[in-house]
Motif scaffolding. Sequence first.
Motif, PDB file in Angstrom:
ATOM      1  N   THR A 123       0.857  -1.191   0.000  1.00 52.34           N
ATOM      2  CA  THR A 123       0.000   0.000   0.000  1.00 52.34           C
ATOM      3  C   THR A 123       0.892   1.240   0.000  1.00 52.34           C
ATOM      4  OG1 THR A 123      -0.079  -0.060   2.415  1.00 52.34           O
ATOM      5  CG2 THR A 123      -1.866  -1.156   1.217  1.00 52.34           C
ATOM      6  N   PRO A 124       0.398   2.361  -0.510  1.00 50.75           N
ATOM      7  CA  PRO A 124       1.248   3.562  -0.605  1.00 50.75           C
ATOM      8  C   PRO A 124       1.596   4.145   0.764  1.00 50.75           C
ATOM      9  CG  PRO A 124      -1.009   4.065  -1.258  1.00 50.75           C
ATOM     10  CD  PRO A 124      -0.924   2.582  -1.106  1.00 50.75           C
ATOM     11  N   ARG A 125       2.834   4.658   0.869  1.00 52.83           N
ATOM     12  CA  ARG A 125       3.210   5.377   2.079  1.00 52.83           C
ATOM     13  C   ARG A 125       2.416   6.679   2.167  1.00 52.83           C
ATOM     14  NH1 ARG A 125       8.584   4.687   0.194  1.00 52.83           N
ATOM     15  NH2 ARG A 125       8.899   6.933   0.264  1.00 52.83           N
ATOM     16  N   ARG A 126       2.250   7.171   3.373  1.00 53.56           N
ATOM     17  CA  ARG A 126       1.413   8.356   3.587  1.00 53.56           C
ATOM     18  C   ARG A 126       1.895   9.545   2.774  1.00 53.56           C
ATOM     19  NH1 ARG A 126       0.557   9.886   9.714  1.00 53.56           N
ATOM     20  NH2 ARG A 126      -0.251   7.754   9.597  1.00 53.56           N
ATOM     21  N   ARG A 127       3.210   9.771   2.739  1.00 51.62           N
ATOM     22  CA  ARG A 127       3.746  10.907   1.989  1.00 51.62           C
ATOM     23  C   ARG A 127       3.500  10.736   0.495  1.00 51.62           C
ATOM     24  NH1 ARG A 127       8.571  11.681  -0.449  1.00 51.62           N
ATOM     25  NH2 ARG A 127       9.419   9.758   0.434  1.00 51.62           N
ATOM     26  N   PHE A 128       3.645   9.515   0.000  1.00 49.82           N
ATOM     27  CA  PHE A 128       3.467   9.249  -1.417  1.00 49.82           C
ATOM     28  C   PHE A 128       2.003   9.375  -1.830  1.00 49.82           C
ATOM     29  CE2 PHE A 128       2.237   5.867  -4.454  1.00 49.82           C
ATOM     30  CZ  PHE A 128       2.847   6.359  -5.591  1.00 49.82           C
ATOM     31  N   GLY A 132       4.399   1.706  -3.361  1.00 48.20           N
ATOM     32  CA  GLY A 132       3.019   1.292  -3.115  1.00 48.20           C
ATOM     33  C   GLY A 132       2.144   1.517  -4.333  1.00 48.20           C
ATOM     34  N   ARG A 133       0.985   0.910  -4.313  1.00 49.78           N
ATOM     35  CA  ARG A 133       0.072   1.015  -5.443  1.00 49.78           C
ATOM     36  C   ARG A 133      -0.353   2.461  -5.670  1.00 49.78           C
ATOM     37  NH1 ARG A 133      -2.157  -3.143  -2.596  1.00 49.78           N
ATOM     38  NH2 ARG A 133      -3.903  -1.808  -1.986  1.00 49.78           N
ATOM     39  N   MET A 134      -0.417   2.844  -6.937  1.00 53.53           N
ATOM     40  CA  MET A 134      -0.867   4.184  -7.292  1.00 53.53           C
ATOM     41  C   MET A 134      -2.380   4.216  -7.439  1.00 53.53           C
ATOM     42  SD  MET A 134       1.964   5.660 -10.016  1.00 53.53           S
ATOM     43  CE  MET A 134       2.257   4.169 -10.968  1.00 53.53           C
ATOM     44  N   HIS A 157       8.314  -9.549   0.393  1.00 54.66           N
ATOM     45  CA  HIS A 157       9.053  -9.129   1.583  1.00 54.66           C
ATOM     46  C   HIS A 157      10.386  -8.484   1.206  1.00 54.66           C
ATOM     47  CE1 HIS A 157       6.714 -12.278   4.165  1.00 54.66           C
ATOM     48  NE2 HIS A 157       6.022 -11.182   3.935  1.00 54.66           N
ATOM     49  N   LEU A 158      11.028  -9.011   0.161  1.00 53.46           N
ATOM     50  CA  LEU A 158      12.280  -8.406  -0.295  1.00 53.46           C
ATOM     51  C   LEU A 158      12.054  -6.954  -0.672  1.00 53.46           C
ATOM     52  CD1 LEU A 158      15.220  -8.449  -1.321  1.00 53.46           C
ATOM     53  CD2 LEU A 158      14.340  -9.339  -3.501  1.00 53.46           C
ATOM     54  N   PHE A 159      10.978  -6.665  -1.410  1.00 53.70           N
ATOM     55  CA  PHE A 159      10.766  -5.294  -1.856  1.00 53.70           C
ATOM     56  C   PHE A 159      10.182  -4.407  -0.760  1.00 53.70           C
ATOM     57  CE2 PHE A 159      11.885  -6.874  -5.949  1.00 53.70           C
ATOM     58  CZ  PHE A 159      12.510  -5.771  -6.523  1.00 53.70           C
ATOM     59  N   ILE A 160       9.560  -4.986   0.233  1.00 51.32           N
ATOM     60  CA  ILE A 160       9.196  -4.185   1.403  1.00 51.32           C
ATOM     61  C   ILE A 160      10.471  -3.683   2.089  1.00 51.32           C
ATOM     62  CG2 ILE A 160       8.233  -4.310   3.736  1.00 51.32           C
ATOM     63  CD1 ILE A 160       6.094  -6.211   2.565  1.00 51.32           C
ATOM     64  N   PHE A 161      11.460  -4.569   2.194  1.00 47.25           N
ATOM     65  CA  PHE A 161      12.739  -4.179   2.785  1.00 47.25           C
ATOM     66  C   PHE A 161      13.461  -3.156   1.906  1.00 47.25           C
ATOM     67  CE2 PHE A 161      17.377  -4.890   2.905  1.00 47.25           C
ATOM     68  CZ  PHE A 161      17.627  -4.461   4.197  1.00 47.25           C
ATOM     69  N   VAL A 162      13.520  -3.423   0.599  1.00 45.43           N
ATOM     70  CA  VAL A 162      14.189  -2.500  -0.329  1.00 45.43           C
ATOM     71  C   VAL A 162      13.520  -1.131  -0.298  1.00 45.43           C
ATOM     72  CG1 VAL A 162      14.626  -2.030  -2.768  1.00 45.43           C
ATOM     73  CG2 VAL A 162      15.096  -4.298  -1.837  1.00 45.43           C
ATOM     74  N   ALA A 163      12.191  -1.114  -0.267  1.00 44.93           N
ATOM     75  CA  ALA A 163      11.462   0.157  -0.223  1.00 44.93           C
ATOM     76  C   ALA A 163      11.784   0.924   1.058  1.00 44.93           C
ATOM     77  CB  ALA A 163       9.959  -0.104  -0.323  1.00 44.93           C
ATOM     78  N   PHE A 164      11.941   0.196   2.165  1.00 40.17           N
ATOM     79  CA  PHE A 164      12.286   0.840   3.441  1.00 40.17           C
ATOM     80  C   PHE A 164      13.660   1.491   3.352  1.00 40.17           C
ATOM     81  CE2 PHE A 164      14.401   0.562   7.589  1.00 40.17           C
ATOM     82  CZ  PHE A 164      13.553   1.362   8.345  1.00 40.17           C
ATOM     83  N   VAL A 165      14.627   0.762   2.801  1.00 39.87           N
ATOM     84  CA  VAL A 165      15.975   1.317   2.647  1.00 39.87           C
ATOM     85  C   VAL A 165      15.956   2.498   1.681  1.00 39.87           C
ATOM     86  CG1 VAL A 165      18.313   0.821   1.808  1.00 39.87           C
ATOM     87  CG2 VAL A 165      17.086  -0.886   3.177  1.00 39.87           C
ATOM     88  N   ASN A 166      15.167   2.361   0.637  1.00 41.93           N
ATOM     89  CA  ASN A 166      15.140   3.362  -0.424  1.00 41.93           C
ATOM     90  C   ASN A 166      14.712   4.734   0.071  1.00 41.93           C
ATOM     91  OD1 ASN A 166      15.500   3.676  -3.358  1.00 41.93           O
ATOM     92  ND2 ASN A 166      13.329   4.192  -3.370  1.00 41.93           N
TER      93      ASN A 166
END
Length: 293
Positions: free
Chosen positions: A18-23, A147-149, A254-263
């Motif tokens: 799901t999209p982050r709040r800022r996004f 996250g989804r647009m 899960h890999l991309f949840i982690f990558v998105a967090f680092v990003n």
Amino acid sequence: MGPSSLTTAETRIRIATTPRRRFARSRPDLTDALDFWSFAGAAANVAMQLGWPEVAYGVMESRVESGALMAHPWKRARTTTSYLAVAILGTDAEREAYRRAVDGAHRQVHSDADSPVRYNAFHRELQLWVAACLFIGFEDTFELLHGRMTDEQRENFYRRASTLGTTLQVTEQMWPATRADFDRYWNTACERVSIDDRQRQFVNDLVDLRMINRPTAWLFRDLLRFLTTGFLAPIFRTQMGLAWTEDDRRRFEHLFIFVAFVNRFLPKFVRHAGSRAMMGDLRRRLRTGRPLI
């Protein structure tokens, strides 16, 4: 374009984040998708493009030895990333210069009497398919990272995407006008995906990194196969004969949840450095008269 026999669930990967709040309040643009993470799905994108036999045999039988993917992988990687950079970041004049350079190579790519498939690299319908695959790759990785647009965000993200095709021979009128039109085009175009044994072997050799030295290939081969399979929609996985379990799906997500967090902690100039460097190299080549591809 009439209704397709395929559904989006068959032709697109699942985006669970799901999209982050800022996004959620932003208006993303295609230029925002130039994170270096976007190239994690590069091999999958090549596999998608080669899903049309005419494109696949054009690549496999190409007479342009200097640009052959399996013979000169690093040069091919440079020219492809340069193309993406100039298509998205370049000026009209820079895109025109790159189009002329690509045209010079494409003139040599056409079928002959011994080819099992008729093809010509100047065929605009084939180029439209390649450009559509490139857009899918950018949209998928962007949504995996952010996250989804929403429908409105997707439309804005899509607004400038036509240059992925028009930097080749695709006309603006050929490019689907709206994001909904693109979905209809994509599902219908995927009906033409047909992968035979020769195409399948070529893609497997690519994913197994048979074109680079063995120690490097051994280090990255399993990861690349996992990423490639994860970035392929069900229709492509089925045609390639690739297994993908629920456990695989969860690991990929899960890999991309982690990558998105680092990003989110990396500044934009770092995330986009590769594409900016490609534009810098292209502009130097234009100034000095060096070959662009």
